[in-house]
Design an enzyme around this catalytic site. Structure first.
Site, mmCIF file in Angstrom:
data_model
loop_
_atom_site.group_PDB
_atom_site.id
_atom_site.type_symbol
_atom_site.label_atom_id
_atom_site.label_comp_id
_atom_site.label_asym_id
_atom_site.label_seq_id
_atom_site.Cartn_x
_atom_site.Cartn_y
_atom_site.Cartn_z
ATOM 1 N N CYS A 188 0.815 -1.225 0.000
ATOM 2 C CA CYS A 188 0.000 0.000 0.000
ATOM 3 C C CYS A 188 0.851 1.279 0.000
ATOM 4 O O CYS A 188 0.528 2.243 -0.706
ATOM 5 C CB CYS A 188 -0.955 -0.007 1.195
ATOM 6 S SG CYS A 188 -0.281 -0.769 2.665
ATOM 7 N N HIS B 79 -2.940 6.073 4.396
ATOM 8 C CA HIS B 79 -1.525 6.198 4.748
ATOM 9 C C HIS B 79 -1.022 7.569 4.287
ATOM 10 O O HIS B 79 -1.397 8.053 3.210
ATOM 11 C CB HIS B 79 -0.688 5.142 4.019
ATOM 12 C CG HIS B 79 -0.917 3.738 4.490
ATOM 13 N ND1 HIS B 79 -1.705 3.406 5.569
ATOM 14 C CD2 HIS B 79 -0.410 2.560 4.020
ATOM 15 C CE1 HIS B 79 -1.687 2.087 5.732
ATOM 16 N NE2 HIS B 79 -0.910 1.550 4.810
HETATM 17 N N1 LIG Z 1 -5.054 -3.496 4.288
HETATM 18 C C1 LIG Z 1 -4.203 -2.915 3.409
HETATM 19 O O1 LIG Z 1 -3.980 -1.694 3.400
HETATM 20 C C2 LIG Z 1 -3.512 -3.740 2.414
HETATM 21 C C3 LIG Z 1 -2.823 -3.109 1.397
HETATM 22 C C4 LIG Z 1 -2.149 -3.872 0.453
HETATM 23 C C5 LIG Z 1 -2.194 -5.223 0.553
HETATM 24 N N2 LIG Z 1 -2.883 -5.839 1.565
HETATM 25 C C6 LIG Z 1 -2.903 -7.288 1.606
HETATM 26 O O2 LIG Z 1 -4.221 -7.764 1.353
HETATM 27 C C7 LIG Z 1 -4.440 -8.986 2.051
HETATM 28 C C8 LIG Z 1 -5.688 -8.909 2.914
HETATM 29 O O3 LIG Z 1 -5.611 -7.815 3.813
HETATM 30 P P1 LIG Z 1 -6.863 -7.350 4.683
HETATM 31 O O4 LIG Z 1 -6.430 -6.074 5.283
HETATM 32 O O5 LIG Z 1 -8.136 -7.386 3.899
HETATM 33 O O6 LIG Z 1 -6.937 -8.523 5.796
HETATM 34 P P2 LIG Z 1 -8.157 -8.954 6.731
HETATM 35 O O7 LIG Z 1 -9.111 -7.822 6.925
HETATM 36 O O8 LIG Z 1 -7.542 -9.574 7.930
HETATM 37 O O9 LIG Z 1 -8.911 -10.105 5.875
HETATM 38 C C9 LIG Z 1 -8.318 -11.322 5.560
HETATM 39 C C10 LIG Z 1 -9.215 -12.097 4.614
HETATM 40 O O10 LIG Z 1 -8.549 -13.310 4.218
HETATM 41 C C11 LIG Z 1 -9.430 -14.406 4.421
HETATM 42 N N3 LIG Z 1 -8.710 -15.628 4.736
HETATM 43 C C12 LIG Z 1 -7.858 -15.846 5.758
HETATM 44 N N4 LIG Z 1 -7.417 -17.129 5.718
HETATM 45 C C13 LIG Z 1 -8.009 -17.719 4.657
HETATM 46 C C14 LIG Z 1 -7.960 -19.029 4.081
HETATM 47 N N5 LIG Z 1 -7.225 -19.986 4.621
HETATM 48 N N6 LIG Z 1 -8.697 -19.278 2.971
HETATM 49 C C15 LIG Z 1 -9.470 -18.297 2.433
HETATM 50 N N7 LIG Z 1 -9.559 -17.044 2.919
HETATM 51 C C16 LIG Z 1 -8.836 -16.761 4.021
HETATM 52 C C17 LIG Z 1 -10.286 -13.972 5.581
HETATM 53 O O11 LIG Z 1 -11.457 -14.769 5.620
HETATM 54 P P3 LIG Z 1 -12.183 -15.136 7.035
HETATM 55 O O12 LIG Z 1 -12.999 -13.922 7.395
HETATM 56 O O13 LIG Z 1 -12.997 -16.307 6.646
HETATM 57 O O14 LIG Z 1 -11.100 -15.423 8.016
HETATM 58 C C18 LIG Z 1 -10.557 -12.517 5.204
HETATM 59 O O15 LIG Z 1 -11.567 -12.458 4.230
HETATM 60 C C19 LIG Z 1 -3.138 -9.242 2.799
HETATM 61 O O16 LIG Z 1 -2.328 -10.035 1.954
HETATM 62 C C20 LIG Z 1 -2.532 -7.884 2.943
HETATM 63 O O17 LIG Z 1 -1.149 -7.933 3.109
HETATM 64 C C21 LIG Z 1 -3.545 -5.118 2.492
#
Ligand SMILES: NC(=O)c1ccc[n+]([C@@H]2O[C@H](COP(=O)([O-])OP(=O)(O)OC[C@H]3O[C@@H](n4cnc5c(N)ncnc54)[C@H](OP(=O)(O)O)[C@@H]3O)[C@@H](O)[C@H]2O)c1
Length: 345
Positions: free
Chosen positions: A130, A242
């Site tokens: 990000c 950010h």
């Molecule tokens: N937040 C940011 O600013 C940002 C920016 C760039 C990249 N990212 C990347 O984007 C990704 C997600 O971030 P987030 O902030 O959305 O995280 P989050 O809010 O913690 O959500 C994680 C998601 O992944 C799912 N998940 C976890 N384990 C799983 C599995 N074994 N099989 C299928 N689905 C699974 C979860 O489902 P359940 O609800 O079923 O657990 C949930 O839908 C990460 O790789 C992060 O590094 C985030």
């Protein structure tokens, strides 16, 4: 005939934002499928004026799906993205799992859309970190104008960058402070409410954190390998968006006025820069917006050809979900993929 799109991580911060953005932009999808872990089977998520019931990733067959927006963390991506790619579905991955793989393009459409053609090697395209995404959107027009030599960036990163549990922790700690309850830190190594933490992701051998390393390496891969960049990544008690304090040294002279003009004309950038109280952007105002905002553009007289500025963007949108959807739009607009349903018909 439109595309079939799957969102992996549909219950998460980024996944929910992806669903909103697909709907807002009228993405040409005939069907959108929400996938998450087994824990979330049946959980309802909004998609425009519809609700979708989540299915389990592990039971899903991708053979008739065209595009998978993957946003479930690095471990899930490492296991699943190559398998999904082999089923002929193009994966746009939000994690860091494939960003540094030379067979996987790392794309910010405003900056290096042409590099996307390399996706066919693995059927995977990586979305940057990000902090990198907004930084390269702002740096690109300046690099084109005066060639960047070196960048020094300090980030002020919101808690939503660490997922939905991290947002809950900031809320719970803030509440605990007000009602004099004990403050519990689980997701962050120290209290985040009314504090700042100069540590994001794991420590590396040289003393940098992995988050800082990602910004350095990804900027080179996306923009120019010759650029030198150093970063200090800091978590701040902000829910969304950010911010970055950026100092740049150029090969050629560049005035604040020339930089401002180039930034005003650049895709994805909005300049808000009045030299008066409130004449700049803050993260609160950038939340929910698509632009990368630039403020406080000024010359830095301590180096030859130096410039400083302040850059803010919604990390869940340009930093993640919006960039992923824009990558999918590049695939479609450049006719690099065709809907499987159309091919079968
Ligand atoms: N937040 C940011 O600013 C940002 C920016 C760039 C990249 N990212 C990347 O984007 C990704 C997600 O971030 P987030 O902030 O959305 O995280 P989050 O809010 O913690 O959500 C994680 C998601 O992944 C799912 N998940 C976890 N384990 C799983 C599995 N074994 N099989 C299928 N689905 C699974 C979860 O489902 P359940 O609800 O079923 O657990 C949930 O839908 C990460 O790789 C992060 O590094 C985030």
């Amino acid at each position: 005939m439109g595309y079939k799109v799957a969102i992996v991580g549909a219950t998460g911060n980024v996944g929910r934002e992806m669903l909103d953005i697909l709907s807002e932009r009228g993405f040409p999808a005939d069907e959108v499928v929400a996938l998450a872990s087994r824990r979330s089977v049946g959980t309802e998520v909004s998609f425009g004026d519809k609700t979708l019931k989540c299915k389990a990733l592990e039971n899903y067959d991708f053979s008739d799906t065209d595009i998978c927006l993957m946003s479930a963390g690095g471990d899930v991506s490492k296991e699943w993205s190559p398998k999904i790619g082999r089923q002929g579905c193009v994966v746009i991955d939000n994690s860091s799992a494939f960003r540094y793989d030379s067979d996987v393009p790392l794309i910010v459409p405003e900056v290096n859309a042409d590099a996307i053609t390399g996706f066919t090697k693995k059927n995977i395209i990586a979305n940057p970190n990000c902090s990198t995404a907004q930084l390269v959107v702002a740096l690109k027009p300046l690099h084109d104008l005066a060639t960047i030599k070196r960048v020094v960036v300090a980030t002020y990163q919101s808690v939503s960058g660490a997922g939905k549990d991290a947002m809950d922790e900031l809320f719970a700690q803030t509440r605990a402070v007000f009602v004099s309850d004990p403050v519990e830190a689980k997701k962050f190594p120290k209290r985040i409410a009314f504090n700042v933490i100069p540590h994001i992701d794991v420590f590396m051998e040289d003393g940098y954190t992995k988050e800082e390393w990602k910004v350095m390496v990804e900027t080179k891969k996306i923009l120019d390998p010759k650029i030198k960049l150093t970063c200090t990544a800091v978590r701040v008690p902000v829910f969304i968006s950010h911010s970055e304090a950026v100092n740049v040294e150029f090969e050629k002279p560049i005035s604040a006025e020339e930089a401002t003009q180039a930034l005003r004309n650049a895709p994805g950038v909005l300049v808000i820069d009045k030299r008066e109280p409130g004449g700049y952007i803050t993260p609160y105002e950038a939340a929910g917006e698509d632009a990368t905002y630039v403020s406080r553009i000024r010359e830095d007289a301590t180096v030859e050809n130096g410039l400083s500025f302040w850059c803010v963007s919604d990390n869940l949108r340009k930093g993640a979900a919006l960039n992923a959807v824009q990558i999918a739009e590049v695939l479609i607009n450049r006719k690099l993929i065709k809907p499987k349903a159309q091919k079968a018909a």
